[in-house]
Design an enzyme around this catalytic site. Structure first.
Site, PDB file in Angstrom:
ATOM      1  CB  VAL B  26     -17.460  53.024 -35.690  1.00 18.22           C
ATOM      2  CG1 VAL B  26     -17.818  53.486 -36.560  1.00 18.22           C
ATOM      3  CG2 VAL B  26     -18.701  53.216 -34.354  1.00 18.22           C
ATOM      4  N   GLY B 104     -23.107  51.441 -33.094  1.00 16.10           N
ATOM      5  CA  GLY B 104     -21.997  51.171 -32.144  1.00 16.10           C
ATOM      6  C   GLY B 104     -21.171  52.519 -31.894  1.00 16.10           C
ATOM      7  CG  ASN B 156     -17.282  41.482 -42.046  1.00 11.55           C
ATOM      8  OD1 ASN B 156     -17.369  40.785 -43.161  1.00 11.55           O
ATOM      9  ND2 ASN B 156     -17.389  42.895 -42.044  1.00 11.55           N
ATOM     10  N   GLY B 475      -6.875  13.291  -8.826  1.00 10.81           N
ATOM     11  CA  GLY B 475      -6.284  14.265  -7.700  1.00 10.81           C
ATOM     12  C   GLY B 475      -7.128  15.343  -6.834  1.00 10.81           C
ATOM     13  CB  SER B 544     -20.463  14.639  -8.695  1.00  6.77           C
ATOM     14  OG  SER B 544     -19.331  15.369  -8.750  1.00  6.77           O
TER      15      SER B 544
HETATM   16  N1  GDP Z   1     -13.231  44.347 -47.706  1.00 13.53           N
HETATM   17  C1  GDP Z   1     -14.342  44.299 -46.830  1.00 13.53           C
HETATM   18  N2  GDP Z   1     -14.572  45.456 -46.460  1.00 13.53           N
HETATM   19  C2  GDP Z   1     -15.799  45.588 -45.650  1.00 13.53           C
HETATM   20  C3  GDP Z   1     -16.535  44.542 -45.197  1.00 13.53           C
HETATM   21  N3  GDP Z   1     -17.401  44.668 -44.733  1.00 13.53           N
HETATM   22  C4  GDP Z   1     -17.688  45.899 -44.384  1.00 13.53           C
HETATM   23  N4  GDP Z   1     -16.570  46.665 -45.073  1.00 13.53           N
HETATM   24  C5  GDP Z   1     -16.205  47.717 -45.225  1.00 13.53           C
HETATM   25  O1  GDP Z   1     -15.888  48.304 -44.064  1.00 13.53           O
HETATM   26  C6  GDP Z   1     -16.467  49.681 -44.013  1.00 13.53           C
HETATM   27  C7  GDP Z   1     -17.594  50.005 -42.617  1.00 13.53           C
HETATM   28  O2  GDP Z   1     -18.598  49.202 -42.582  1.00 13.53           O
HETATM   29  P1  GDP Z   1     -20.007  49.529 -42.164  1.00 13.53           P
HETATM   30  O3  GDP Z   1     -20.903  48.310 -42.397  1.00 13.53           O
HETATM   31  O4  GDP Z   1     -20.376  50.957 -42.450  1.00 13.53           O
HETATM   32  O5  GDP Z   1     -19.546  49.222 -40.642  1.00 13.53           O
HETATM   33  P2  GDP Z   1     -20.495  49.677 -39.464  1.00 13.53           P
HETATM   34  O6  GDP Z   1     -19.915  50.736 -38.839  1.00 13.53           O
HETATM   35  O7  GDP Z   1     -20.060  48.278 -38.405  1.00 13.53           O
HETATM   36  O8  GDP Z   1     -21.822  49.653 -39.903  1.00 13.53           O
HETATM   37  C8  GDP Z   1     -17.343  50.040 -45.331  1.00 13.53           C
HETATM   38  O9  GDP Z   1     -16.286  50.771 -45.805  1.00 13.53           O
HETATM   39  C9  GDP Z   1     -17.446  48.687 -45.891  1.00 13.53           C
HETATM   40  O10 GDP Z   1     -17.376  48.757 -47.130  1.00 13.53           O
HETATM   41  C10 GDP Z   1     -16.062  43.163 -45.659  1.00 13.53           C
HETATM   42  O11 GDP Z   1     -16.592  42.017 -45.698  1.00 13.53           O
HETATM   43  N5  GDP Z   1     -14.833  43.098 -46.650  1.00 13.53           N
END
Ligand code: GDP
Lengths: 300, 633
Positions: B26, B104, B156, B475, B544
């Site tokens: 998450v 997740g 990410n 060895g 081998s």
């Molecule tokens: N700064 C930044 N924030 C991100 C990035 N990817 C996701 N977020 C932020 O992380 C939080 C969770 O993202 P979300 O896609 O809902 O996560 P999930 O629970 O994995 O689906 C959100 O507030 C997104 O805007 C990124 O590449 N950079």
């Protein structure tokens, strides 16, 4: 996963596999046939799945009675060519027997009534599986739908009763009276359906292609002038070049302004509609096609 | 009517398809990434966009929240509707993509197993700020258990760590370290920002130090059909097509292998053989068919075949067994009950089954094995299974289609588990008749008189093969001798097979050409197997050099009983040691093909153990291997 295969070949192999599973796992399956392009694809796939034998289950059409002239002729021709059996469930009968009440007013449609007729017809025929042309891309809520969707004895979908689907193992076991809806086109998109129709040279009704027709606009949707609609005083009949993207109840199936007269044109139209949608939001050339698409998919 | 004027625009006729799954905890940014892929590949409609723009702005966010595109699931989760996997679709001119998106939350394990079961690639999201956490390891482990051939580790939120290469590099290294324990064919690492878009579809300017592909480019170009099993022909019969008395088409989707008319096939379980007459389709008969094709086959002879039977190549048949070991993921709130009758669905067959024993349950976070008497919801464990009818299967590792099954509770008809067959139950039959091996004409495989399991009981330890590979002077022999001595002293039954020994007798007729080296290893493998069946810990020290040869030997043994130990040292050290004077000879030109010197040693991709004798002393290595063995039993 198939080798050196195109996406259409793989989707076809998968759909055929599902249809054969249905024929093998169920006693009285039916193929739901609306006369639209998805149903026609389904019929085509069913033919391939059991060739050289005939399709081992009947087609079932839930007839709203509100048909475009062409569709019933097309349906009967196709059924004859395939040597299939047809079961018709008539919404008119459901209305006449008092099971459902006809809607009134200018917006009256028989879409909602169909469900009752469908369940009744399935029950009457004792169908234990109904093959449908539903796709997961149609709307958000369908994204998690199974290939084999379990229905309780009332024909209802219970989200808690749905089974995980792993690999290509489809569990169609059920208790007496329960049934399944099965969706061989789950992984197809609307685009794939058009591509497949083009690739396979599948015949589809004329009204999918651009033609001149008397139409009127109601809440932004172009509707055909048929015997089933009451034109309101403020609605003007116009002659337009249109085509249909879906074929359903003629009272509420919208036409789109389009000059697409071949499958390639339609494929181009569907593709570019999606693209310009995002880029040229306020572009005047914005395609009507996409709007109907969205409406059909029920996104927002 | 049909109106077909196919033009050059019909490029979709050449598109292929990739199914992938996304894994992340998450808030790692999975929804954002999927939203980004859909958005940048132009698979999103205007009104969808407007709606999420509005929501984002109402929520006070500066940028459009792409995660909202796939947010349907979150709402449903709150309503307690079961969601396991949501499927999403997008396409580029090259490929159609199917994303199996698994939310997740807690039910993650079984959801991910479901999503991964049809995936050819997994994208594992790692939050750059958090580094490599247990969850990512869990995702990688499940991917490897499900034998997904390609992993993408998408690191990410690079924007939140200033696109710092060091952060990326640390995560890559940590993942590489951990992934040695895994069985994955390829891992690709990509630094991304799902939010800003870097390296998702477009490269962007923020990671000049990264010269790999963008995620989409990788998804578009990664080869996936390599993972298909094109060798072992298996057609689980789904349905028999009988339009009239003179036609019997055995319909099904080819699980693996290729066939042509004229090929000799065997029907299981009857074991009656015949030849393929035609491969029938509505579009005309085929001259060949392969994995994934839905076909109908007719045979030269009229033999009785029905749904649940399997057609296979007559000289390459699967294991036929009613007892086997498997990894099982439990997917129901009611825990697994040992000895309760369940149903098992495998290919197109359904049979009754007992789960005899849970050997262990696996902590998917630490990969630790816990002894357990049952499996609860979302647990994965190793189990022993007995089916009422024999199954025709291959290990999941070599054939996903004939190595996978689901468990159904007959009381509710619900699917309660998904499993992957590992091997035949070792106690039931020593080693399965291995169909890849050549047999002399007119002989049939005869099981051992006394099962290895009995010998193992008597010896008080398990039989195992330790295969030491590496260049001359690395060895291998020194380590093996010391280890054997240590094992012998504590009463283990051992045997050591050494390269020079066998070259004096068993393989005295062989030279050092590639073909002869292969034959040498083949013979040694067979000998090792005899000692193994006698219950020994067999230590084999052989250069081998060919990976394939070692692989062949490995396949002679049950899973987990062949331990490949890569022994390395740098060439300079080996030359100085030169215990047999080989390097000296090679330098003089007396030997032309000394491994490591003028011929490559194909290092194992994932050996079970790996030591560098230039860096570690022999005692430590011996101790390490010893401890590894202790853990095995
Ligand atoms: N700064 C930044 N924030 C991100 C990035 N990817 C996701 N977020 C932020 O992380 C939080 C969770 O993202 P979300 O896609 O809902 O996560 P999930 O629970 O994995 O689906 C959100 O507030 C997104 O805007 C990124 O590449 N950079």
């Amino acid at each position: 996963m198939a080798e050196n295969n195109t996406h259409l070949k793989e989707l076809e192999d998968e759909a055929i596999f599902i249809m054969r599973e249905v024929a093998a796992q169920f006693e009285r399956p039916v193929l739901l046939f609306s006369g639209g392009k998805d149903s026609i694809c389904m019929a085509h796939l069913a033919k391939k799945a059991f060739y050289p034998a005939k399709i081992p289950f009947p087609f079932m059409h839930i007839d709203t009675g509100h048909n475009f002239d062409e569709t019933i002729t097309f349906r009967d021709d196709l059924i004859k060519k395939m040597g299939a059996k047809l079961i018709v469930g008539s919404v008119q009968d459901s209305i006449d027997s008092g099971k459902v009440k006809e809607e009134t007013g200018p917006d009256a449609s028989r879409n909602a009534l169909q469900t009752v007729t469908l369940l009744d017809t399935l029950k009457k025929y004792q169908a234990d599986a109904a093959l449908g042309g539903g796709r997961r891309d149609e709307e958000k809520a369908r994204a998690k739908e199974r290939f084999f969707s379990h229905r309780d004895i009332f024909g209802q979908w219970n989200p808690k009763q749905q089974r995980p689907e792993l690999w290509n193992l489809f569990n169609g076991r059920k208790n007496q009276g329960e049934s399944f809806r099965v969706f061989p086109l789950s992984n197809w998109t609307e685009m794939n359906v058009w591509q497949y129709i083009a690739q396979e040279n599948i015949e589809i009704p004329e009204i999918y292609f651009a033609h001149d027709r008397e139409v009127f606009q109601r809440r932004g949707v172009w509707l055909a002038n048929t015997d089933f609609v009451d034109i309101q005083p403020d609605e003007k009949l116009l002659n337009k070049t249109v085509r249909f993207r879906t074929i359903g109840d003629a009272t509420c199936t919208g036409a789109v302004l389009s000059t697409a007269s071949s499958l390639e044109d339609i494929i181009q139209e569907v593709a570019s509609a999606r693209q310009t949608e995002r880029g040229n939001r306020h572009d005047d050339k914005r395609s009507e096609t996409a709007m109907e698409d969205r409406k059909r998919q029920g996104y927002f | 009517m049909t109106r077909n004027n196919q033009t050059s625009q019909s490029s979709y006729l050449h598109m292929d398809m990739l199914r992938f799954t996304t894994a992340g905890s998450v808030d790692d940014g999975k929804s954002t990434l999927i939203g980004r892929l859909l958005y940048d590949s132009k698979s999103i409609f205007e009104d969808q966009m407007e709606a999420i723009e509005k929501t984002s702005l109402n929520g006070g966010e500066a940028e459009v929240n792409l995660a909202l595109l796939t947010d349907g699931l979150k709402a449903e989760r709150e309503q307690k509707i079961t969601i396991d996997v949501a499927y999403r679709y997008f396409a580029t001119p090259k490929r159609k993509f199917i994303i199996a998106d698994t939310p997740g939350h807690i039910q993650y394990t079984s959801n991910m197993v479901t999503g991964a079961s049809t995936a050819e690639l997994a994208v594992i999201l790692v939050d750059a700020q958090k580094g490599l956490l247990t969850q990512s390891k869990r995702h990688a482990y499940i991917s490897s258990l499900l034998q997904i051939p390609n992993l993408v580790v998408a690191i990410n939120k690079m924007d939140l760590v200033d696109y710092d290469q060091a952060v990326y590099q640390n995560i890559v290294e940590a993942f590489q370290d951990f992934s040695r324990e895994l069985d994955v064919k390829s891992i690709t690492y990509i630094p991304i920002s799902a939010l800003k878009g870097d390296n998702v579809v477009e490269t962007g300017d923020n990671t000049p130090w990264y010269d790999g592909p963008t995620l989409l480019h990788h998804l578009e170009t990664v080869k996936v059909e390599n993972a298909l099993n094109k060798v072992d022909f298996r057609l689980p019969v789904q349905y028999v097509i009988r339009p009239h008395q003179n036609f019997r088409g055995f319909a099904g989707r080819i699980a693996s292998g290729r066939i042509r008319p004229g090929d000799k096939v065997m029907a299981l379980p009857s074991r009656i053989t015949s030849k393929i007459k035609e491969i029938v389709t509505n579009d005309g008969n085929l001259t060949e068919a392969g994995p994934g094709d839905s076909v109908a086959i007719t045979l030269d002879d009229e033999i009785d075949v029905s749904r649940g039977d399997m057609l296979v190549h007559a000289d390459n048949i699967p294991t036929i067994q009613s007892k086997f070991e498997a990894f099982l993921c439990w997917m129901n709130a009611e825990p697994l009950e040992v000895s309760k009758p369940y149903l098992l669905m495998h290919t197109t067959r359904v049979t009754q089954v007992f789960i005899d024993e849970v050997t262990y349950s696996l902590d998917v976070d630490t990969l630790e094995k816990k002894s357990s008497s049952n499996l609860k919801h979302n647990e994965i464990g190793k189990v022993k299974i007995t089916t009422s009818q024999p199954l025709y299967f291959d290990p999941y590792k070599t054939n996903q289609k004939t190595g996978s099954f689901i468990i159904i509770d007959p009381a509710t008809n619900v699917t309660v588990g998904g499993g992957m067959i590992q091997s035949v139950d070792a106690n039931d039959k020593s080693i399965v008749e291995n169909h890849f091996r050549q047999a002399s004409p007119n002989t049939t495989w005869e099981p051992w008189n006394i099962a290895r399991a009995r010998r193992e009981e008597l010896n008080g330890h398990k039989a195992v093969v330790l295969w030491f590979t590496g260049i001359s002077g690395a060895g291998k022999t020194t380590i093996a001798k010391a280890l054997e001595t240590k094992l012998f002293k504590i009463g283990r039954q051992t045997m050591l097979l050494d390269g020079d020994q066998v070259r004096h007798g068993l393989c005295g007729d062989l030279g050092f050409s590639p073909g002869e080296r292969t034959e040498n290893i083949r013979r040694v493998g067979e000998v090792a197997r005899l000692f193994f069946e006698q219950g020994n810990i067999v230590l084999c020290t052989f250069v081998s050099p060919y990976r394939k040869d070692r692989e062949t030997v490995k396949n002679l043994f049950p899973t987990g009983r062949f331990i490949e130990i890569q022994v390395d040292c740098d060439l300079e050290t080996a030359r100085q040691r030169d215990p047999k004077g080989l390097y000296a000879k090679a330098e003089n030109g007396e030997i032309k093909d000394l491994t490591g010197f003028n011929m490559e040693h194909e290092v194992s991709e994932n050996p079970d153990l790996n030591f560098n004798t230039g860096e570690m002393d022999v005692d430590t290595i011996v101790e390490d291997i010893y401890r590894y063995l202790e853990k095995l039993s």
